[in-house]
Write an enzyme that holds these catalytic residues in place. Sequence first.
Site, PDB file in Angstrom:
ATOM      1  N   GLY A  77      63.990  59.033  85.816  1.00  0.00           N
ATOM      2  CA  GLY A  77      63.474  58.906  84.462  1.00  0.00           C
ATOM      3  C   GLY A  77      63.889  57.549  83.919  1.00  0.00           C
ATOM      4  O   GLY A  77      64.222  56.623  84.689  1.00  0.00           O
ATOM      5  N   ASP A  78      63.936  57.441  82.589  1.00  0.00           N
ATOM      6  CA  ASP A  78      64.208  56.136  81.995  1.00  0.00           C
ATOM      7  C   ASP A  78      65.685  55.729  82.079  1.00  0.00           C
ATOM      8  O   ASP A  78      66.013  54.559  81.935  1.00  0.00           O
ATOM      9  CB  ASP A  78      63.717  56.140  80.541  1.00  0.00           C
ATOM     10  CG  ASP A  78      62.209  56.326  80.479  1.00  0.00           C
ATOM     11  OD1 ASP A  78      61.505  55.633  81.245  1.00  0.00           O
ATOM     12  OD2 ASP A  78      61.728  57.173  79.704  1.00  0.00           O
ATOM     13  N   GLU A  83      69.984  51.516  83.431  1.00  0.00           N
ATOM     14  CA  GLU A  83      71.102  51.000  84.248  1.00  0.00           C
ATOM     15  C   GLU A  83      70.705  49.708  84.957  1.00  0.00           C
ATOM     16  O   GLU A  83      71.493  48.769  85.047  1.00  0.00           O
ATOM     17  CB  GLU A  83      71.534  52.038  85.294  1.00  0.00           C
ATOM     18  CG  GLU A  83      72.422  53.123  84.742  1.00  0.00           C
ATOM     19  CD  GLU A  83      73.142  53.924  85.840  1.00  0.00           C
ATOM     20  OE1 GLU A  83      73.459  53.355  86.907  1.00  0.00           O
ATOM     21  OE2 GLU A  83      73.373  55.127  85.619  1.00  0.00           O
ATOM     22  N   GLY A 108      61.561  61.643  86.388  1.00  0.00           N
ATOM     23  CA  GLY A 108      62.574  62.138  85.453  1.00  0.00           C
ATOM     24  C   GLY A 108      61.933  63.052  84.430  1.00  0.00           C
ATOM     25  O   GLY A 108      60.759  63.428  84.573  1.00  0.00           O
ATOM     26  N   SER A 109      62.673  63.362  83.365  1.00  0.00           N
ATOM     27  CA  SER A 109      62.031  64.136  82.290  1.00  0.00           C
ATOM     28  C   SER A 109      61.395  63.202  81.267  1.00  0.00           C
ATOM     29  O   SER A 109      60.366  63.519  80.689  1.00  0.00           O
ATOM     30  CB  SER A 109      62.995  65.123  81.636  1.00  0.00           C
ATOM     31  OG  SER A 109      64.315  64.692  81.657  1.00  0.00           O
ATOM     32  N   ARG A 181      61.483  70.005  78.034  1.00  0.00           N
ATOM     33  CA  ARG A 181      62.737  70.076  77.265  1.00  0.00           C
ATOM     34  C   ARG A 181      62.610  69.359  75.922  1.00  0.00           C
ATOM     35  O   ARG A 181      63.252  69.751  74.945  1.00  0.00           O
ATOM     36  CB  ARG A 181      63.907  69.520  78.083  1.00  0.00           C
ATOM     37  CG  ARG A 181      64.062  68.004  78.161  1.00  0.00           C
ATOM     38  CD  ARG A 181      65.400  67.688  78.838  1.00  0.00           C
ATOM     39  NE  ARG A 181      65.522  66.366  79.364  1.00  0.00           N
ATOM     40  CZ  ARG A 181      66.230  65.382  78.783  1.00  0.00           C
ATOM     41  NH1 ARG A 181      66.812  65.569  77.615  1.00  0.00           N
ATOM     42  NH2 ARG A 181      66.333  64.207  79.371  1.00  0.00           N
ATOM     43  N   GLY A 339      67.182  56.954  75.969  1.00  0.00           N
ATOM     44  CA  GLY A 339      67.481  58.323  76.412  1.00  0.00           C
ATOM     45  C   GLY A 339      68.928  58.537  76.803  1.00  0.00           C
ATOM     46  O   GLY A 339      69.312  59.641  77.189  1.00  0.00           O
TER      47      GLY A 339
HETATM   48  P1  ADP Z   1      65.984  62.171  82.850  1.00  0.00           P
HETATM   49  O1  ADP Z   1      64.615  61.632  82.638  1.00  0.00           O
HETATM   50  O2  ADP Z   1      65.975  63.559  83.355  1.00  0.00           O
HETATM   51  O3  ADP Z   1      66.875  61.966  81.656  1.00  0.00           O
HETATM   52  P2  ADP Z   1      67.228  59.854  84.059  1.00  0.00           P
HETATM   53  O4  ADP Z   1      66.710  59.089  85.214  1.00  0.00           O
HETATM   54  O5  ADP Z   1      67.019  59.291  82.710  1.00  0.00           O
HETATM   55  O6  ADP Z   1      66.623  61.319  84.064  1.00  0.00           O
HETATM   56  O7  ADP Z   1      68.767  60.046  84.357  1.00  0.00           O
HETATM   57  C1  ADP Z   1      69.600  60.803  83.578  1.00  0.00           C
HETATM   58  C2  ADP Z   1      71.048  60.385  83.792  1.00  0.00           C
HETATM   59  O8  ADP Z   1      71.469  60.606  85.140  1.00  0.00           O
HETATM   60  C3  ADP Z   1      71.324  58.924  83.545  1.00  0.00           C
HETATM   61  O9  ADP Z   1      72.406  58.845  82.641  1.00  0.00           O
HETATM   62  C4  ADP Z   1      71.755  58.387  84.892  1.00  0.00           C
HETATM   63  O10 ADP Z   1      72.672  57.321  84.774  1.00  0.00           O
HETATM   64  C5  ADP Z   1      72.408  59.600  85.481  1.00  0.00           C
HETATM   65  N1  ADP Z   1      72.561  59.630  86.954  1.00  0.00           N
HETATM   66  C6  ADP Z   1      72.066  58.771  87.863  1.00  0.00           C
HETATM   67  N2  ADP Z   1      72.352  59.195  89.124  1.00  0.00           N
HETATM   68  C7  ADP Z   1      73.053  60.341  88.990  1.00  0.00           C
HETATM   69  C8  ADP Z   1      73.618  61.271  89.929  1.00  0.00           C
HETATM   70  N3  ADP Z   1      73.524  61.092  91.244  1.00  0.00           N
HETATM   71  N4  ADP Z   1      74.259  62.352  89.429  1.00  0.00           N
HETATM   72  C9  ADP Z   1      74.358  62.564  88.098  1.00  0.00           C
HETATM   73  N5  ADP Z   1      73.832  61.718  87.163  1.00  0.00           N
HETATM   74  C10 ADP Z   1      73.184  60.630  87.599  1.00  0.00           C
HETATM   75 MG    MG Z   2      66.807  60.039  80.599  1.00  0.00          MG
END
Ligand code: ADP
Ligand code: MG
Length: 361
Positions: A77-78, A83, A108-109, A181, A339
């Site tokens: 996701g974003d 990062e 992602g979401s 969500r 996010g």
């Molecule tokens: P979503 O769209 O579901 O929010 P994201 O790509 O935005 O998904 O990521 C959500 C969070 O997961 C971010 O804070 C990211 O830094 C963190 N993250 C990245 N890799 C991992 C991992 N292997 N385990 C847990 N968290 C992670």
């Molecule tokens: Mg996110």
Amino acid sequence: LLQAAYEGSRPKRNFLVIINPFGGPGKALSVFEKLVKPIFGAAHSTFDLLVTERRGHCMEYVKTMELKYDALVVLSGDGLIHEVFNAFAAHDNSKEAFSVPVVQIPTGSGNGFSIALLGLKDGLDVGAATLNAIKGAHMKLDLCRMKQDGKEIVSFMSQTIGMMADIDLKSERLRWMGDTRFVVGYLAAAAVNRTCDMKLEIKVVARDKHAMLSTYREKRSKSLTGQSSDVSSSDTTPASSQDKDDDGEWIVIDKKLAYVCAGKLPCLSRDLMQFPVALCDDGLIDIVAQERVSRLKWLTSLDGAEKGKPYWEPSSNYFKAKAYRLTPVATDGCFSVDGERYPYSPFEVEVMHRLGSTLGD
Ligand code: ADP
Ligand code: MG
């Protein structure tokens, strides 16, 4: 010979693929194996792979990486895109790092980045996003620089405080639902219907919605924003130009608001086009200072939100700005940047014109 000439004219891309197995419904790894990898294979694209093991892993890797890739392809996701851009800022060769294009394969979401590049349909389509990584043309996009508590943070999409941040951050436990969500979070936040006390200072360049729409239409063909809104469909009298064409003028909003949301990309999720006139490279940030409305109004606002209809509500104060500062009055609450959760403390944001790179049509 013809084949060789064709092959020669289209150099194959070499990618760094970064996968967040934790994002959204947690299917990024299998999406890569089943859908993305075969398309890369057919296109003779090559790649190195990083599967993140924890939050911050991508940041650590990218900030010291060799700048040898044609693009970074991020399955997440974003949050992981956030990062990557912050890792570029921390890189020893930061300027060159920011010239490496970044694309998202939506897994992602919240997938606001790929929706902004490719539109609501293709931006949520893994195949279309993969083809874009292979064939898309280089494009520049604005990024934001945020300063908070003595630190500098890069934001590519949005900064939200109040109700919109509650929706995002308080629904994190429901990540398995994908982007549903956010709808659940919205209903919960509408039921509570609270306001936030804050001081918002904005360096405003435009605030007339008709003028902004008119400027947006003029500039959209030159912009990389693949997303199109239907905000124009029910409007009256479009104005001929933006309010101002200068560096902006500081204004102060000092009152309780339901939320403040500022950003560079049109959609925060599939269901919400928060900034229908956002342009990825106009050097301006779009800001909504949303007044509280009735619970019923929040619910009816859902209708057409994916096409930006709330933009025309009088309760949605919409600005285009060069910069802004926000000082929350309370000491705790939700503040989300792209996010991701950040401290609920004063911050300021300015636009970094065309600092980032991506791929698009
Ligand atoms: P979503 O769209 O579901 O929010 P994201 O790509 O935005 O998904 O990521 C959500 C969070 O997961 C971010 O804070 C990211 O830094 C963190 N993250 C990245 N890799 C991992 C991992 N292997 N385990 C847990 N968290 C992670
Ligand atoms: Mg996110």
